[in-house]
Design a protein around this motif. Structure first.
Motif, PDB file in Angstrom:
ATOM      1  N   SER A 163       0.832  -1.210   0.000  1.00 53.42           N
ATOM      2  CA  SER A 163       0.000   0.000   0.000  1.00 53.42           C
ATOM      3  C   SER A 163       0.864   1.257   0.000  1.00 53.42           C
ATOM      4  O   SER A 163       0.572   2.212  -0.730  1.00 53.42           O
ATOM      5  CB  SER A 163      -0.929   0.021   1.218  1.00 53.42           C
ATOM      6  OG  SER A 163      -1.847  -1.040   1.156  1.00 53.42           O
ATOM      7  N   TYR A 218       2.534   1.521  -3.506  1.00 55.22           N
ATOM      8  CA  TYR A 218       1.510   1.849  -4.505  1.00 55.22           C
ATOM      9  C   TYR A 218       1.114   3.327  -4.395  1.00 55.22           C
ATOM     10  O   TYR A 218       1.096   4.051  -5.396  1.00 55.22           O
ATOM     11  CB  TYR A 218       0.294   0.947  -4.294  1.00 55.22           C
ATOM     12  CG  TYR A 218      -0.844   1.220  -5.246  1.00 55.22           C
ATOM     13  CD1 TYR A 218      -0.990   0.469  -6.405  1.00 55.22           C
ATOM     14  CD2 TYR A 218      -1.794   2.212  -4.977  1.00 55.22           C
ATOM     15  CE1 TYR A 218      -2.050   0.704  -7.288  1.00 55.22           C
ATOM     16  CE2 TYR A 218      -2.844   2.447  -5.856  1.00 55.22           C
ATOM     17  CZ  TYR A 218      -2.968   1.699  -6.992  1.00 55.22           C
ATOM     18  OH  TYR A 218      -4.007   1.938  -7.856  1.00 55.22           O
ATOM     19  N   LYS A 219       0.788   3.760  -3.194  1.00 53.08           N
ATOM     20  CA  LYS A 219       0.333   5.140  -3.005  1.00 53.08           C
ATOM     21  C   LYS A 219       1.445   6.142  -3.326  1.00 53.08           C
ATOM     22  O   LYS A 219       1.177   7.213  -3.881  1.00 53.08           O
ATOM     23  CB  LYS A 219      -0.177   5.346  -1.581  1.00 53.08           C
ATOM     24  CG  LYS A 219      -1.493   4.633  -1.325  1.00 53.08           C
ATOM     25  CD  LYS A 219      -1.907   4.719   0.134  1.00 53.08           C
ATOM     26  CE  LYS A 219      -3.186   3.938   0.393  1.00 53.08           C
ATOM     27  NZ  LYS A 219      -3.541   3.933   1.821  1.00 53.08           N
ATOM     28  N   ARG A 230       1.874   6.160  -7.146  1.00 51.84           N
ATOM     29  CA  ARG A 230       0.663   6.776  -7.706  1.00 51.84           C
ATOM     30  C   ARG A 230       0.702   8.293  -7.538  1.00 51.84           C
ATOM     31  O   ARG A 230       0.360   9.049  -8.446  1.00 51.84           O
ATOM     32  CB  ARG A 230      -0.578   6.189  -7.019  1.00 51.84           C
ATOM     33  CG  ARG A 230      -1.866   6.646  -7.604  1.00 51.84           C
ATOM     34  CD  ARG A 230      -2.235   5.828  -8.845  1.00 51.84           C
ATOM     35  NE  ARG A 230      -2.901   6.718  -9.750  1.00 51.84           N
ATOM     36  CZ  ARG A 230      -2.595   6.910 -11.012  1.00 51.84           C
ATOM     37  NH1 ARG A 230      -1.639   6.237 -11.573  1.00 51.84           N
ATOM     38  NH2 ARG A 230      -3.241   7.762 -11.747  1.00 51.84           N
ATOM     39  N   SER A 280       0.342   0.845 -10.140  1.00 50.81           N
ATOM     40  CA  SER A 280       0.282   2.191  -9.569  1.00 50.81           C
ATOM     41  C   SER A 280       0.450   3.274 -10.632  1.00 50.81           C
ATOM     42  O   SER A 280      -0.013   4.393 -10.453  1.00 50.81           O
ATOM     43  CB  SER A 280       1.319   2.354  -8.462  1.00 50.81           C
ATOM     44  OG  SER A 280       2.607   2.078  -8.939  1.00 50.81           O
ATOM     45  N   LEU A 289      -5.731  -0.340  -5.959  1.00 47.51           N
ATOM     46  CA  LEU A 289      -5.010  -0.878  -4.809  1.00 47.51           C
ATOM     47  C   LEU A 289      -5.677  -2.134  -4.269  1.00 47.51           C
ATOM     48  O   LEU A 289      -4.995  -3.096  -3.902  1.00 47.51           O
ATOM     49  CB  LEU A 289      -4.872   0.185  -3.714  1.00 47.51           C
ATOM     50  CG  LEU A 289      -4.138  -0.239  -2.451  1.00 47.51           C
ATOM     51  CD1 LEU A 289      -2.727  -0.746  -2.758  1.00 47.51           C
ATOM     52  CD2 LEU A 289      -4.091   0.909  -1.456  1.00 47.51           C
TER      53      LEU A 289
END
Length: 178
Positions: free
Chosen positions: A85, A88-89, A92, A155, A162
């Motif tokens: 997470s 990915y965040k 992104r 991402s 997600l």
């Protein structure tokens, strides 16, 4: 005698980043950066050979800062899903920040991206390897590299969210019975 500017490169980068997001790629001009910095355009060319190299330097500096934050947060993660997470965040947010620049870029942005893609994937692989090692999960390196690619691709694209990535994560790395 030429004017000496302390931390000229940093001044150029900071000023350029502000201008880039104010006016976008198309209206991003070396002359305007020089004017805002109070220096000659030639001074900028002492550090960056062209507009693209300057933008690449801005993005690289941002990426390095983001990567340090991702590493720091992943070092605190107690499970794989949390780290995924975080990565990915982070990726992104970087993609979203530079999306308008990518769209306006007149050249082959995919070709430019390929230059850095393997490096970024290796950086993500290293973060995952460290995490898995810390969690006593010994996985073959190709599995980790492919997983890093999946995180990077999902991402950077908008078609895999997600939640879907976390589902994939739980299949690839099921919980270990204690």
């Amino acid at each position: 005698m030429p004017k000496l500017i302390k931390n000229a490169k940093e001044l150029i980068l900071e000023t350029s980043e502000k201008l880039l997001f104010q006016v976008g790629y198309k209206d991003f001009k070396i002359r305007e950066i020089a004017r805002r910095c109070g220096i000659a355009s030639g001074t900028i060319f002492n550090y960056f050979t062209n507009k693209e190299m300057l933008i690449t330097a801005i993005m690289a500096r941002d990426w390095d800062n983001l990567l340090a934050d991702i590493k720091r947060e992943c070092d605190l993660a107690t499970d794989i899903a949390t780290a995924v997470s975080i990565i990915y965040k982070g990726v992104r947010s970087f993609v979203e920040k530079y999306e308008s620049i990518f769209v306006d870029y007149p050249g082959n942005i995919i070709g430019q991206f390929r230059k850095y893609h393997l490096t970024v994937r290796q950086q993500i692989t290293d973060i995952l390897s460290n995490l898995l090692s810390r969690l006593n999960r010994m996985e073959p390196l190709p599995v980790i590299s492919i997983f890093a690619e999946a995180i990077l691709a999902s991402s950077a694209q908008k078609d895999i969210d997600l939640q879907a990535l976390l589902q994939f994560t739980s299949l690839l790395f099921p919980p270990v019975a204690e």
